[in-house]
Enzyme design. Structure first.
Site, PDB file in Angstrom:
ATOM      1  N   ASP A  58       0.836  -1.199   0.000  1.00  0.00           N
ATOM      2  CA  ASP A  58       0.000   0.000   0.000  1.00  0.00           C
ATOM      3  C   ASP A  58       0.874   1.253   0.000  1.00  0.00           C
ATOM      4  OD1 ASP A  58      -3.186   0.378   1.115  1.00  0.00           O
ATOM      5  OD2 ASP A  58      -1.844   2.110   1.113  1.00  0.00           O
ATOM      6  N   LYS A  84     -11.506   5.427  -7.308  1.00  0.00           N
ATOM      7  CA  LYS A  84     -12.046   6.374  -8.291  1.00  0.00           C
ATOM      8  C   LYS A  84     -13.556   6.317  -8.500  1.00  0.00           C
ATOM      9  CE  LYS A  84     -11.416   3.110 -12.020  1.00  0.00           C
ATOM     10  NZ  LYS A  84     -11.074   2.792 -13.374  1.00  0.00           N
ATOM     11  N   SER A 124      -7.316  14.402 -13.300  1.00  0.00           N
ATOM     12  CA  SER A 124      -8.528  14.078 -14.053  1.00  0.00           C
ATOM     13  C   SER A 124      -9.220  15.345 -14.525  1.00  0.00           C
ATOM     14  CB  SER A 124      -9.466  13.308 -13.123  1.00  0.00           C
ATOM     15  OG  SER A 124     -10.766  13.268 -13.647  1.00  0.00           O
ATOM     16  N   ALA A 125      -9.978  15.219 -15.602  1.00  0.00           N
ATOM     17  CA  ALA A 125     -10.805  16.335 -16.071  1.00  0.00           C
ATOM     18  C   ALA A 125     -11.867  16.695 -15.039  1.00  0.00           C
ATOM     19  CB  ALA A 125     -11.472  15.957 -17.387  1.00  0.00           C
ATOM     20  N   THR A 126     -12.055  15.831 -14.057  1.00  0.00           N
ATOM     21  CA  THR A 126     -13.010  16.144 -12.999  1.00  0.00           C
ATOM     22  C   THR A 126     -12.626  17.428 -12.255  1.00  0.00           C
ATOM     23  OG1 THR A 126     -14.270  15.171 -11.174  1.00  0.00           O
ATOM     24  CG2 THR A 126     -11.927  14.748 -11.158  1.00  0.00           C
ATOM     25  N   TYR A 148     -14.399  12.482  -4.599  1.00  0.00           N
ATOM     26  CA  TYR A 148     -13.329  11.950  -5.460  1.00  0.00           C
ATOM     27  C   TYR A 148     -12.619  13.105  -6.169  1.00  0.00           C
ATOM     28  CZ  TYR A 148     -11.212  10.178  -9.767  1.00  0.00           C
ATOM     29  OH  TYR A 148     -10.347   9.943 -10.807  1.00  0.00           O
ATOM     30  N   LYS A 152      -8.542  14.850  -6.047  1.00  0.00           N
ATOM     31  CA  LYS A 152      -7.640  15.226  -7.154  1.00  0.00           C
ATOM     32  C   LYS A 152      -7.185  16.680  -6.994  1.00  0.00           C
ATOM     33  CE  LYS A 152      -7.635  11.284  -9.319  1.00  0.00           C
ATOM     34  NZ  LYS A 152      -6.480  10.402  -9.141  1.00  0.00           N
ATOM     35  N   LEU A 199     -19.290   4.337 -19.173  1.00  0.00           N
ATOM     36  CA  LEU A 199     -20.020   3.959 -20.377  1.00  0.00           C
ATOM     37  C   LEU A 199     -19.433   2.742 -21.103  1.00  0.00           C
ATOM     38  CD1 LEU A 199     -22.276   4.623 -22.402  1.00  0.00           C
ATOM     39  CD2 LEU A 199     -20.645   6.115 -23.574  1.00  0.00           C
ATOM     40  N   ARG A 230     -18.503  13.383 -24.471  1.00  0.00           N
ATOM     41  CA  ARG A 230     -17.244  13.277 -23.731  1.00  0.00           C
ATOM     42  C   ARG A 230     -16.081  13.112 -24.707  1.00  0.00           C
ATOM     43  NH1 ARG A 230     -20.505  14.393 -20.565  1.00  0.00           N
ATOM     44  NH2 ARG A 230     -20.896  13.602 -18.463  1.00  0.00           N
ATOM     45  N   ASP A 294     -24.235  14.615 -13.677  1.00  0.00           N
ATOM     46  CA  ASP A 294     -23.590  14.589 -14.997  1.00  0.00           C
ATOM     47  C   ASP A 294     -23.614  15.970 -15.650  1.00  0.00           C
ATOM     48  OD1 ASP A 294     -22.713  12.039 -15.220  1.00  0.00           O
ATOM     49  OD2 ASP A 294     -24.278  11.342 -16.602  1.00  0.00           O
TER      50      ASP A 294
HETATM   51  P1  NAD Z   1      -7.739   1.212 -11.475  1.00  0.00           P
HETATM   52  O1  NAD Z   1      -8.621   1.038 -10.277  1.00  0.00           O
HETATM   53  O2  NAD Z   1      -7.847   0.233 -12.567  1.00  0.00           O
HETATM   54  O3  NAD Z   1      -6.211   1.292 -11.005  1.00  0.00           O
HETATM   55  C1  NAD Z   1      -5.809   1.855  -9.780  1.00  0.00           C
HETATM   56  C2  NAD Z   1      -4.878   0.852  -9.090  1.00  0.00           C
HETATM   57  O4  NAD Z   1      -4.440   1.413  -7.847  1.00  0.00           O
HETATM   58  C3  NAD Z   1      -5.568  -0.475  -8.769  1.00  0.00           C
HETATM   59  O5  NAD Z   1      -4.777  -1.532  -9.278  1.00  0.00           O
HETATM   60  C4  NAD Z   1      -5.626  -0.503  -7.240  1.00  0.00           C
HETATM   61  O6  NAD Z   1      -5.527  -1.813  -6.748  1.00  0.00           O
HETATM   62  C5  NAD Z   1      -4.460   0.389  -6.860  1.00  0.00           C
HETATM   63  N1  NAD Z   1      -4.566   1.081  -5.571  1.00  0.00           N
HETATM   64  C6  NAD Z   1      -5.591   1.826  -5.103  1.00  0.00           C
HETATM   65  N2  NAD Z   1      -5.302   2.305  -3.892  1.00  0.00           N
HETATM   66  C7  NAD Z   1      -4.048   1.869  -3.566  1.00  0.00           C
HETATM   67  C8  NAD Z   1      -3.208   2.027  -2.466  1.00  0.00           C
HETATM   68  N3  NAD Z   1      -3.588   2.739  -1.398  1.00  0.00           N
HETATM   69  N4  NAD Z   1      -1.983   1.447  -2.480  1.00  0.00           N
HETATM   70  C9  NAD Z   1      -1.594   0.702  -3.545  1.00  0.00           C
HETATM   71  N5  NAD Z   1      -2.352   0.506  -4.619  1.00  0.00           N
HETATM   72  C10 NAD Z   1      -3.580   1.076  -4.641  1.00  0.00           C
HETATM   73  O7  NAD Z   1      -7.993   2.695 -12.014  1.00  0.00           O
HETATM   74  P2  NAD Z   1      -7.451   3.392 -13.329  1.00  0.00           P
HETATM   75  O8  NAD Z   1      -8.620   3.684 -14.199  1.00  0.00           O
HETATM   76  O9  NAD Z   1      -6.290   2.671 -13.884  1.00  0.00           O
HETATM   77  O10 NAD Z   1      -6.994   4.791 -12.710  1.00  0.00           O
HETATM   78  C11 NAD Z   1      -5.649   5.083 -12.398  1.00  0.00           C
HETATM   79  C12 NAD Z   1      -5.572   6.513 -11.898  1.00  0.00           C
HETATM   80  O11 NAD Z   1      -6.065   7.389 -12.887  1.00  0.00           O
HETATM   81  C13 NAD Z   1      -6.407   6.765 -10.645  1.00  0.00           C
HETATM   82  O12 NAD Z   1      -5.695   7.642  -9.803  1.00  0.00           O
HETATM   83  C14 NAD Z   1      -7.642   7.446 -11.188  1.00  0.00           C
HETATM   84  O13 NAD Z   1      -8.246   8.312 -10.240  1.00  0.00           O
HETATM   85  C15 NAD Z   1      -7.058   8.246 -12.349  1.00  0.00           C
HETATM   86  N6  NAD Z   1      -8.043   8.567 -13.388  1.00  0.00           N
HETATM   87  C16 NAD Z   1      -8.763   7.565 -13.970  1.00  0.00           C
HETATM   88  C17 NAD Z   1      -9.735   7.883 -14.932  1.00  0.00           C
HETATM   89  C18 NAD Z   1     -10.572   6.804 -15.573  1.00  0.00           C
HETATM   90  O14 NAD Z   1     -11.627   7.132 -16.124  1.00  0.00           O
HETATM   91  N7  NAD Z   1     -10.171   5.535 -15.539  1.00  0.00           N
HETATM   92  C19 NAD Z   1      -9.947   9.228 -15.306  1.00  0.00           C
HETATM   93  C20 NAD Z   1      -9.164  10.207 -14.705  1.00  0.00           C
HETATM   94  C21 NAD Z   1      -8.207   9.878 -13.749  1.00  0.00           C
HETATM   95  N1  UFG Z   2     -23.467   7.030 -19.535  1.00  0.00           N
HETATM   96  C1  UFG Z   2     -24.665   6.433 -19.873  1.00  0.00           C
HETATM   97  N2  UFG Z   2     -24.929   5.208 -19.348  1.00  0.00           N
HETATM   98  C2  UFG Z   2     -24.074   4.551 -18.518  1.00  0.00           C
HETATM   99  C3  UFG Z   2     -22.844   5.173 -18.191  1.00  0.00           C
HETATM  100  C4  UFG Z   2     -22.581   6.431 -18.719  1.00  0.00           C
HETATM  101  O1  UFG Z   2     -25.465   6.996 -20.615  1.00  0.00           O
HETATM  102  O2  UFG Z   2     -24.396   3.446 -18.068  1.00  0.00           O
HETATM  103  C5  UFG Z   2     -23.149   8.359 -20.120  1.00  0.00           C
HETATM  104  C6  UFG Z   2     -22.965   9.449 -19.074  1.00  0.00           C
HETATM  105  O3  UFG Z   2     -24.205  10.041 -18.762  1.00  0.00           O
HETATM  106  C7  UFG Z   2     -21.993  10.396 -19.799  1.00  0.00           C
HETATM  107  C8  UFG Z   2     -21.138   9.442 -20.648  1.00  0.00           C
HETATM  108  O4  UFG Z   2     -21.903   8.245 -20.780  1.00  0.00           O
HETATM  109  O5  UFG Z   2     -22.703  11.238 -20.664  1.00  0.00           O
HETATM  110  C9  UFG Z   2     -19.793   9.105 -20.011  1.00  0.00           C
HETATM  111  O6  UFG Z   2     -20.006   8.626 -18.695  1.00  0.00           O
HETATM  112  P1  UFG Z   2     -18.832   7.946 -17.838  1.00  0.00           P
HETATM  113  O7  UFG Z   2     -19.420   7.541 -16.527  1.00  0.00           O
HETATM  114  O8  UFG Z   2     -18.159   6.899 -18.652  1.00  0.00           O
HETATM  115  O9  UFG Z   2     -17.776   9.126 -17.666  1.00  0.00           O
HETATM  116  P2  UFG Z   2     -17.919  10.549 -16.970  1.00  0.00           P
HETATM  117  O10 UFG Z   2     -17.443  11.545 -17.961  1.00  0.00           O
HETATM  118  O11 UFG Z   2     -19.247  10.763 -16.396  1.00  0.00           O
HETATM  119  O12 UFG Z   2     -16.904  10.420 -15.749  1.00  0.00           O
HETATM  120  C10 UFG Z   2     -15.541  10.029 -15.966  1.00  0.00           C
HETATM  121  C11 UFG Z   2     -15.011   9.354 -14.714  1.00  0.00           C
HETATM  122  C12 UFG Z   2     -14.970  10.331 -13.587  1.00  0.00           C
HETATM  123  C13 UFG Z   2     -14.181  11.541 -13.986  1.00  0.00           C
HETATM  124  C14 UFG Z   2     -14.721  12.131 -15.259  1.00  0.00           C
HETATM  125  C15 UFG Z   2     -13.873  13.271 -15.747  1.00  0.00           C
HETATM  126  O13 UFG Z   2     -15.827   8.258 -14.363  1.00  0.00           O
HETATM  127  O14 UFG Z   2     -14.333   9.743 -12.494  1.00  0.00           O
HETATM  128  O15 UFG Z   2     -14.774  11.136 -16.275  1.00  0.00           O
HETATM  129  O16 UFG Z   2     -12.578  12.821 -15.968  1.00  0.00           O
HETATM  130  F1  UFG Z   2     -14.264  12.442 -12.995  1.00  0.00           F
END
Ligand code: NAD
Ligand code: UFG
Length: 335
Positions: A58, A84, A124-126, A148, A152, A199, A230, A294
């Protein structure tokens, strides 16, 4: 270089390990497996012919980090480890602060102690909250709409503070838009636990018959077809963005904050249509109410990343759909 990849068995981390190994770097993965599987390490080896070292642990474990940095000569950290799920973060904000914010703080303290001053962070774009307009440039105001997102913001601030107060730091804050797709080998991809929130994994599971139907959340947004828009980026392009950021930091000892996206907006209905066309399958769906929280549309202005990193996302929406489907089928082979 020797790179420590936290969260390296996860979705984006695993694809980045592949690109790092392919670029000739040595990789050590640290992951507590809370959202991934150790088998990913073997999959990475299958793809690259080379295996990252793996430590199950960890990022909040200061003693473990100290030992790891003493034993292994790390020159940079790619920090993906984090949790996340937006919905869960609203229910359990403390869990998110402890894991993401405190975890990063422990990691940074261990890096300071070991004199490692290069970090690439998954933002993240969040952090743009509800943007006033699109495309979004890096100087847009930041805000959080859920815990969340707040983690960030806090980590971005922590990194900025470190850079301001301690000489020699090289920091990249990479703001991802919507990563989708999978490695073309079908060996690694996204494995959401339980019902997917996002999605693309919902589409692939609905197309595979694992879900009855996809709910399209709202068709009354101010977008061309009324559904949410998106900026979907192929995870391999995103992974390559990390290599480009690392190369940038090697040349420039400073802080870099960039959007990683394609710069193109795609609606939910366009995504479904492309998926069905390229994969010759049906995605059962039904239009329902909007999902609370959203936003209508979100896509990146990518010019800064394109210019500074000499990097561009060039995989198409069709590539994203094809690769995501190949990965889904490898999980659930047809009967
Ligand atoms: P993921 O959950 O697939 O990968 C994250 C990894 O981190 C996992 O393998 C998990 O086991 C590990 N982890 C979590 N907490 C931990 C800890 N305390 N110590 C050690 N390991 C730990 O997620 P992902 O989609 O690959 O995302 C990676 C990063 O990118 C995250 O920080 C996420 O917030 C960021 N991010 C993801 C998205 C997305 O849509 N996937 C968008 C923007 C930002
Ligand atoms: N959507 C659906 N049905 C679903 C899931 C999503 O219609 O079952 C739509 C959502 O309303 C949105 C689009 O698909 O219009 C994308 O949705 P996602 O949940 O895939 O992605 P978001 O853009 O809502 O959110 C993602 C991450 C967040 C992050 C954000 C900005 O999940 O953690 O992008 O980086 F904060």
């Amino acid at each position: 270089m020797n790179i420590l990849v936290t969260g390296g068995t996860g979705f984006i981390g695993s694809h980045t390990c592949v690109e790092l190994l392919n670029a000739g770097h040595d990789v050590m993965v640290l992951d507590n497996l809370c959202n991934s599987d150790a088998a990913v390490i073997g999959r990475i080896e299958q793809i690259c012919g080379r295996k990252p070292r793996f430590v199950e642990g960890d990022i909040r474990d200061a003693a473990l980090l100290q030992d790891l940095f003493a034993e292994y000569p790390v020159s940079a950290v790619m920090h993906f480890a984090g949790i996340k799920a937006v919905g869960e973060s609203v229910e359990k904000p403390k869990k998110y602060y402890q894991n993401n914010v405190e975890g990063t703080s422990v990691l940074l303290a261990a890096m300071v102690q070991a004199d490692i001053r290069t970090i690439v962070f998954s933002s993240s774009a969040t952090v743009y909250g509800e943007p006033a307009s699109v495309p979004i440039t890096e100087d847009f105001p930041r805000s959080a709409t859920n815990p969340y997102g707040d983690t960030k913001l806090k980590i971005e601030d922590m990194l900025a503070e470190l850079q301001r107060t301690t000489p020699g730091w090289r920091i990249a804050r990479l703001r991802y838009f919507n990563p989708v797709g999978a490695h073309k080998s079908g060996l690694i991809g996204e494995s959401p636990a339980g019902v997917p929130d996002n999605l693309m994994p919902f589409i692939t599971q609905a197309a595979a018959g694992l879900r009855d139907e996809l709910r399209v959340f709202g068709s009354d947004y101010e977008t061309p077809d009324g559904t949410g828009v998106r900026d979907y980026i192929h995870v391999v392009d995103l992974a390559n963005g990390h290599i480009a950021a690392l190369n940038y930091l090697r040349r420039n000892p400073q802080m870099l904050t960039v959007n990683l996206g394609t710069g193109k907006g795609v609606s939910v209905l366009e995504m479904i249509k492309t998926f069905e066309t390229v994969n010759h399958c049906k995605v059962p769906y039904r239009i329902t109410n909007r999902r609370p929280g959203d936003i209508a549309k979100c896509w990146a202005d990518t010019r800064l990343a394109n210019r500074l990193l000499a990097w561009k996302a060039d995989r198409s929406l069709a590539d994203m759909c094809r690769d995501a489907w190949r990965w889904q089928q490898a999980q659930t082979p047809p009967p």
